[in-house]
Design a protein around this motif. Structure first.
Motif, PDB file in Angstrom:
ATOM      1  N   SER A   1       0.806  -1.219   0.000  1.00 26.48           N
ATOM      2  CA  SER A   1       0.000   0.000   0.000  1.00 26.48           C
ATOM      3  C   SER A   1       0.838   1.268   0.000  1.00 26.48           C
ATOM      4  N   GLY A   2       2.151   1.140   0.296  1.00 29.29           N
ATOM      5  CA  GLY A   2       2.988   2.326   0.490  1.00 29.29           C
ATOM      6  C   GLY A   2       3.628   2.836  -0.787  1.00 29.29           C
TER       7      GLY A   2
ATOM      8  N   GLY B   1      -2.131  -4.035   5.079  1.00 25.57           N
ATOM      9  CA  GLY B   1      -2.579  -4.133   6.466  1.00 25.57           C
ATOM     10  C   GLY B   1      -4.056  -4.445   6.613  1.00 25.57           C
TER      11      GLY B   1
HETATM   12  N1  NAP Z   1      16.698  -0.483   1.019  1.00 27.54           N
HETATM   13  C1  NAP Z   1      16.543   0.696   0.442  1.00 27.54           C
HETATM   14  O1  NAP Z   1      17.433   1.190  -0.250  1.00 27.54           O
HETATM   15  C2  NAP Z   1      15.233   1.397   0.632  1.00 27.54           C
HETATM   16  C3  NAP Z   1      14.797   2.345  -0.287  1.00 27.54           C
HETATM   17  C4  NAP Z   1      13.537   2.921  -0.110  1.00 27.54           C
HETATM   18  C5  NAP Z   1      12.760   2.564   0.981  1.00 27.54           C
HETATM   19  N2  NAP Z   1      13.234   1.667   1.881  1.00 27.54           N
HETATM   20  C6  NAP Z   1      12.404   1.212   3.015  1.00 27.54           C
HETATM   21  O2  NAP Z   1      11.300   0.524   2.462  1.00 27.54           O
HETATM   22  C7  NAP Z   1      10.180   0.614   3.340  1.00 27.54           C
HETATM   23  C8  NAP Z   1       8.979   1.131   2.578  1.00 27.54           C
HETATM   24  O3  NAP Z   1       9.208   2.484   2.236  1.00 27.54           O
HETATM   25  P1  NAP Z   1       8.008   3.391   1.738  1.00 27.54           P
HETATM   26  O4  NAP Z   1       8.574   4.706   1.406  1.00 27.54           O
HETATM   27  O5  NAP Z   1       7.197   2.646   0.754  1.00 27.54           O
HETATM   28  O6  NAP Z   1       7.146   3.502   3.082  1.00 27.54           O
HETATM   29  P2  NAP Z   1       5.571   3.753   3.229  1.00 27.54           P
HETATM   30  O7  NAP Z   1       5.069   4.508   2.063  1.00 27.54           O
HETATM   31  O8  NAP Z   1       5.368   4.305   4.583  1.00 27.54           O
HETATM   32  O9  NAP Z   1       4.970   2.268   3.136  1.00 27.54           O
HETATM   33  C9  NAP Z   1       5.283   1.323   4.112  1.00 27.54           C
HETATM   34  C10 NAP Z   1       4.153   0.327   4.197  1.00 27.54           C
HETATM   35  O10 NAP Z   1       4.494  -0.645   5.185  1.00 27.54           O
HETATM   36  C11 NAP Z   1       3.330  -1.089   5.852  1.00 27.54           C
HETATM   37  N3  NAP Z   1       3.539  -1.229   7.293  1.00 27.54           N
HETATM   38  C12 NAP Z   1       3.415  -2.370   7.978  1.00 27.54           C
HETATM   39  N4  NAP Z   1       3.645  -2.188   9.265  1.00 27.54           N
HETATM   40  C13 NAP Z   1       3.904  -0.900   9.433  1.00 27.54           C
HETATM   41  C14 NAP Z   1       4.196  -0.114  10.567  1.00 27.54           C
HETATM   42  N5  NAP Z   1       4.254  -0.636  11.793  1.00 27.54           N
HETATM   43  N6  NAP Z   1       4.424   1.189  10.364  1.00 27.54           N
HETATM   44  C15 NAP Z   1       4.363   1.711   9.131  1.00 27.54           C
HETATM   45  N7  NAP Z   1       4.080   1.002   8.011  1.00 27.54           N
HETATM   46  C16 NAP Z   1       3.847  -0.296   8.182  1.00 27.54           C
HETATM   47  C17 NAP Z   1       2.235  -0.062   5.570  1.00 27.54           C
HETATM   48  O11 NAP Z   1       1.221  -0.770   4.899  1.00 27.54           O
HETATM   49  P3  NAP Z   1      -0.152  -1.158   5.625  1.00 27.54           P
HETATM   50  O12 NAP Z   1      -0.642   0.047   6.347  1.00 27.54           O
HETATM   51  O13 NAP Z   1      -0.999  -1.597   4.484  1.00 27.54           O
HETATM   52  O14 NAP Z   1       0.210  -2.301   6.540  1.00 27.54           O
HETATM   53  C18 NAP Z   1       2.862   0.972   4.645  1.00 27.54           C
HETATM   54  O15 NAP Z   1       2.046   1.270   3.536  1.00 27.54           O
HETATM   55  C19 NAP Z   1      10.633   1.515   4.498  1.00 27.54           C
HETATM   56  O16 NAP Z   1      11.046   0.714   5.570  1.00 27.54           O
HETATM   57  C20 NAP Z   1      11.804   2.273   3.907  1.00 27.54           C
HETATM   58  O17 NAP Z   1      12.692   2.723   4.904  1.00 27.54           O
HETATM   59  C21 NAP Z   1      14.453   1.089   1.729  1.00 27.54           C
END
Ligand code: NAP
Length: 308
Positions: A143-144, A166
């Motif tokens: 969803s993110g 979620g």
């Molecule tokens: N490795 C890399 O180089 C790299 C690059 C970019 C991002 N990232 C990481 O990838 C992840 C996703 O990034 P994003 O920008 O897509 O984040 P985002 O938009 O906040 O999406 C994260 C998703 O994770 C789910 N989630 C499940 N448990 C959660 C919790 N306790 N708190 C918050 N969200 C939760 C949520 O979906 P539901 O509400 O549907 O459960 C949310 O939509 C992050 O951890 C970020 O730090 C890493």
């Protein structure tokens, strides 16, 4: 120039103030920022990655107002989007030309600002899984920001896409983007998958790993749950499961991948999935919504309205 700076005493850790404009290095262009987007990592870990007074912000789109002194990259007047480890939340920003992509006219700055960190991460993580035609791919945190790009790009690569979210409301719109299945628990995934793109971590990582078939991989992109994961490696070894976990890191030199993603947006083959829009003065509100799991896709802030 005006900028948002990290101030641990302000609400959401951000303060709007006047600061000196940046002095670009030889391989950096100076960009007038029109729009920026927020990413989970930079918001959730702000107190760990910033010193007070620093300007946060990874993603920005705008216009080059001074080309790089070494002659590299886009010329003055070019419309661009870019990634850098800091300073996107300001009226002017210096960015390495290797991290800037030039935008087609059909792509507005808000859409472009959504692409760098989340879009390029999704693109590179999909590539890291290997060929996906006819293979099953599970995407957690679908969803993110990263998740909604990953669903579209894995579908485009020919995968059968299973999006884990979620709850049902968080999964809205994912089928339209290419998800073949939307699940709210991993026990709803009834047969093995070739690849996992895991944005959530914690217990979900171990559960998702158990679904990966021989020869496939789990790309650990992030840990939005902020929970550590426990994997029984000895059990994996004894079962000779033939699957692997990769600690995915997005890397650098974003320019050409941003241009590829922007070309898809221009052709309406990729939707930036902007789930929250507002003026940049509302950055704190946007950050709270993102951390509160109330944004579907990307939160985008406008710094300068552009008549188009
Ligand atoms: N490795 C890399 O180089 C790299 C690059 C970019 C991002 N990232 C990481 O990838 C992840 C996703 O990034 P994003 O920008 O897509 O984040 P985002 O938009 O906040 O999406 C994260 C998703 O994770 C789910 N989630 C499940 N448990 C959660 C919790 N306790 N708190 C918050 N969200 C939760 C949520 O979906 P539901 O509400 O549907 O459960 C949310 O939509 C992050 O951890 C970020 O730090 C890493």
């Amino acid at each position: 120039m005006r900028a948002l700076t990290y101030d641990p005493k302000s609400p959401q850790g951000l303060r709007a103030e006047e600061v000196s404009p940046p002095e670009p290095g030889a391989s950096q262009a100076l960009v007038e920022v029109h729009a920026t987007s927020l990413n989970f990592g930079e918001v959730a870990f702000m107190s760990e990655i910033r010193r007070p007074g620093e300007i946060p912000g990874w993603d920005a789109a705008g216009i080059v107002v001074r080309a790089a002194a070494d002659g590299s990259g886009p010329k003055e007047g070019a419309r661009v989007a870019g990634f850098a480890p800091n300073a996107a939340w300001a009226e002017l920003r210096a960015v390495r030309t290797a991290d800037l992509g030039v935008l087609p006219d059909a792509v507005d700055f808000e859409s472009a600002a959504a692409l760098p960190a989340a879009g390029v991460s999704a693109l590179r993580a999909v590539r890291a899984l290997g060929p996906l035609v006819g293979r099953r791919v599970l995407i957690t945190g679908a969803s993110g920001g990263v998740g909604r790009f990953a669903v579209q790009l894995a579908h485009r690569a020919g995968a059968h896409v299973i999006a884990a979210v979620g709850n049902a409301a968080r999964g809205e719109g994912l089928r339209e983007l290419g998800a073949d299945e939307v699940v709210t628990r991993l026990d709803q995934v009834t047969s093995p998958v070739f690849g996992v793109l895991d944005n959530v971590g914690g217990a979900m990582l171990a559960e998702a790993l158990a679904l990966v078939e021989r020869g496939g991989s789990l790309q650990s992109i992030g840990q939005a749950s902020r929970e550590p994961s426990t994997v029984d490696f000895e059990r994996e070894r004894r079962r000779a499961s033939g699957r692997r976990i990769d600690i995915f890191v997005v890397g650098s030199d974003f320019g050409s991948d941003i241009e590829y993603l922007a070309s898809l947006v221009a052709r309406r083959e990729l939707d930036p999935q902007i789930g929250w829009r507002g003026d940049w003065e509302r950055a704190g509100e946007a950050a709270a919504a993102l951390l509160g799991r109330r944004v579907s896709g990307k939160a985008v802030l406008t710094l300068r309205k552009q008549p188009r």
